[in-house]
Every structure is written in structure tokens, then in C-alpha cells.
Design an enzyme around this catalytic site. Sequence first.
Site, PDB file in Angstrom:
ATOM      1  N   ALA A 150      49.046  49.753  46.120  1.00  0.00           N
ATOM      2  CA  ALA A 150      50.359  49.469  46.056  1.00  0.00           C
ATOM      3  C   ALA A 150      50.296  47.792  46.345  1.00  0.00           C
ATOM      4  O   ALA A 150      51.392  46.939  46.199  1.00  0.00           O
ATOM      5  CB  ALA A 150      51.487  49.995  47.081  1.00  0.00           C
TER       6      ALA A 150
ATOM      7  N   ARG B 122      44.315  47.031  51.389  1.00  0.00           N
ATOM      8  CA  ARG B 122      44.695  45.581  51.801  1.00  0.00           C
ATOM      9  C   ARG B 122      45.829  45.398  52.817  1.00  0.00           C
ATOM     10  O   ARG B 122      46.911  45.016  52.094  1.00  0.00           O
ATOM     11  CB  ARG B 122      44.733  44.690  50.790  1.00  0.00           C
ATOM     12  CG  ARG B 122      43.259  44.440  50.022  1.00  0.00           C
ATOM     13  CD  ARG B 122      43.174  43.576  48.732  1.00  0.00           C
ATOM     14  NE  ARG B 122      43.832  44.120  47.578  1.00  0.00           N
ATOM     15  CZ  ARG B 122      43.700  43.963  46.614  1.00  0.00           C
ATOM     16  NH1 ARG B 122      43.061  42.789  46.206  1.00  0.00           N
ATOM     17  NH2 ARG B 122      44.006  44.287  45.272  1.00  0.00           N
TER      18      ARG B 122
ATOM     19  N   TYR C  85      33.608  55.175  33.797  1.00  0.00           N
ATOM     20  CA  TYR C  85      35.122  55.002  33.812  1.00  0.00           C
ATOM     21  C   TYR C  85      35.779  55.810  32.802  1.00  0.00           C
ATOM     22  O   TYR C  85      36.799  56.572  33.382  1.00  0.00           O
ATOM     23  CB  TYR C  85      35.103  53.678  33.347  1.00  0.00           C
ATOM     24  CG  TYR C  85      36.679  53.050  33.559  1.00  0.00           C
ATOM     25  CD1 TYR C  85      37.362  53.255  34.827  1.00  0.00           C
ATOM     26  CD2 TYR C  85      37.344  52.685  32.452  1.00  0.00           C
ATOM     27  CE1 TYR C  85      38.653  52.985  34.991  1.00  0.00           C
ATOM     28  CE2 TYR C  85      38.516  52.452  32.444  1.00  0.00           C
ATOM     29  CZ  TYR C  85      39.320  52.534  33.810  1.00  0.00           C
ATOM     30  OH  TYR C  85      40.819  52.176  33.859  1.00  0.00           O
TER      31      TYR C  85
ATOM     32  N   PRO D  56      48.085  53.333  30.163  1.00  0.00           N
ATOM     33  CA  PRO D  56      48.140  51.767  29.853  1.00  0.00           C
ATOM     34  C   PRO D  56      46.865  51.486  29.068  1.00  0.00           C
ATOM     35  O   PRO D  56      45.871  51.931  29.111  1.00  0.00           O
ATOM     36  CB  PRO D  56      48.150  51.109  31.015  1.00  0.00           C
ATOM     37  CG  PRO D  56      48.627  52.179  32.068  1.00  0.00           C
ATOM     38  CD  PRO D  56      47.695  53.242  31.790  1.00  0.00           C
TER      39      PRO D  56
ATOM     40  N   GLU E  84      44.396  42.465  38.511  1.00  0.00           N
ATOM     41  CA  GLU E  84      43.114  42.345  38.969  1.00  0.00           C
ATOM     42  C   GLU E  84      41.916  43.191  38.612  1.00  0.00           C
ATOM     43  O   GLU E  84      40.823  43.180  38.989  1.00  0.00           O
ATOM     44  CB  GLU E  84      43.114  42.195  40.349  1.00  0.00           C
ATOM     45  CG  GLU E  84      43.832  41.125  41.187  1.00  0.00           C
ATOM     46  CD  GLU E  84      44.105  41.211  42.609  1.00  0.00           C
ATOM     47  OE1 GLU E  84      43.548  41.904  43.145  1.00  0.00           O
ATOM     48  OE2 GLU E  84      45.128  40.647  43.046  1.00  0.00           O
TER      49      GLU E  84
END
Length: 252
Positions: free
Chosen positions: A12, A37, A151, A181, A187
Site C-alpha cells: 500500500a 515501508r 516473473y 494490468p 516504481e
Amino acid sequence: MTTLPVVLVTGASSGIGRACVDAFLAQGARVIAAARRVDRLELLHDENPNTVLPVAMDVRDRAGVTAALAALPEAWNTIDILVNNAGLAAGRGPVHTDDPDNWDRMLDTNVRGLLNVSSCVLPRMVERGSGHVINIGSNAGREVYPGGTVYCATKAAVERITRGMRMDVLGSGVRISQVDPGMVQTEFSLVRFDGDSSAADAVYDGVTPLLPSDIAEVVTWIASRPPHVVIADVLVYPTDQAGSGKLARRKS
């Protein structure tokens, strides 16, 4: 007094996750914002002290996830919507030369992380007969491109897990959805290029990518459908994209 719905968003602190927090807040929800973070989460909480609960969480750490969710305050521990957004891509070389540590980061975050969080939230949803899990996948889960072997495999796993999860909860009243998406300017590329901003910016040269808010709008729309409707999956591209590596780049 009507209790505002509670939404848990992983990853988030930036990108699609942060946009989902903002979008759900705009619709009147309370949001548990989970990420590693903590400094960014605290700023988010300062802006929305009554409607955002910051939770330090590394989705790769199963014991940590379990402890963090078990410690939620009573007013926040009934999660109505889970957005499994935390994810990343690491490395970009051929699989036979790539660093195996990159594989571990992607598998642990994109696959095990999703399972770690879901395993804590889903049982209570099934028990009370309501809830919605929205997994953020990728168009990369639907096709493979050079340098993206692992990935793409992790995002394909998200698609399989989502479909199986929907079958597992069938009849419980819990809804399971997925949003895939295409190119979104976040980022994501900066992480993949190890902080090389020039290389990350070059990914979007000549292209108008999706914005995180575009995906958040889709997520909140899915969540707002009536209880008898489940949007199983949605693929979202920018107009300049028709698949992985299939881009219409305009010359500057």
C-alpha cells in the site's frame, strides 16, 4: 450507526496499492494499509487518522503476517475486502544466466506472499459468509516474454490460485476476483532495473501508460458490484499496448 467497510491493501505504500487506498477512502471505506515501508504508511495515516490503519508487513514472512493480522484492533479485524497487491519483478536476463535470488524474491512475494495473507483473511470471510478477495495479477500471467520467464510464471500462478480459490469458496458467499494490468507507470520498472531511473523511464518512452489510479478505479468498481455478481477477471491495457512487448511508440 453504520460501520464503514474495512479494506486490507497489501503493497500500500506506492503505485497501484497506494492508489487503491485513496480510491477506497474516497468511497467511504476504512483501509488497513500494509507494506514494508512504514514511513510512507505513517504519512498516509497522518493524512487520514480515522480511516487508515498502517500495518508494517512483509508478505513473504508468514509468521509476521499472521502476527500482524492477529493483532489488529477489534474495530478493524473484520476485513470485508482484501486487495492482494504486493508484488514485484526482479532481474531481466535469460533464465539460464539470471540470479536465483531474483527467483526467490518473486516467488516469495508474488506467490507465497499472496497465499500467506489470504490464508489469514479467507477463513473468517468464509465463516461469516461474505467478503471479497481481489488479486492483482498481470498481463504477464497470460503470456511470456524474453527475460521474464520466472516473473511471468509467478503471475500465471496468481491466475491459477485465483481460479482455484474461487472454486474452493464456492457456495460460501465469498467473491474472488483478479485484475491483470498491462503497462502501468509505477516504481515497478525502477525496482526491476535496480534503481536505474534512466533505464526505468525508457520503458515508457513514446507510450502513454496506464496510471495507478486507472487500476484502482477498476478494483473499486469490481468491489462495488452487488453481492450476487462476481467479476472474475479483468485485463486492462493502455491504448498504446496490445500485449507484452507489443507497443505503439510514438517518435518524439
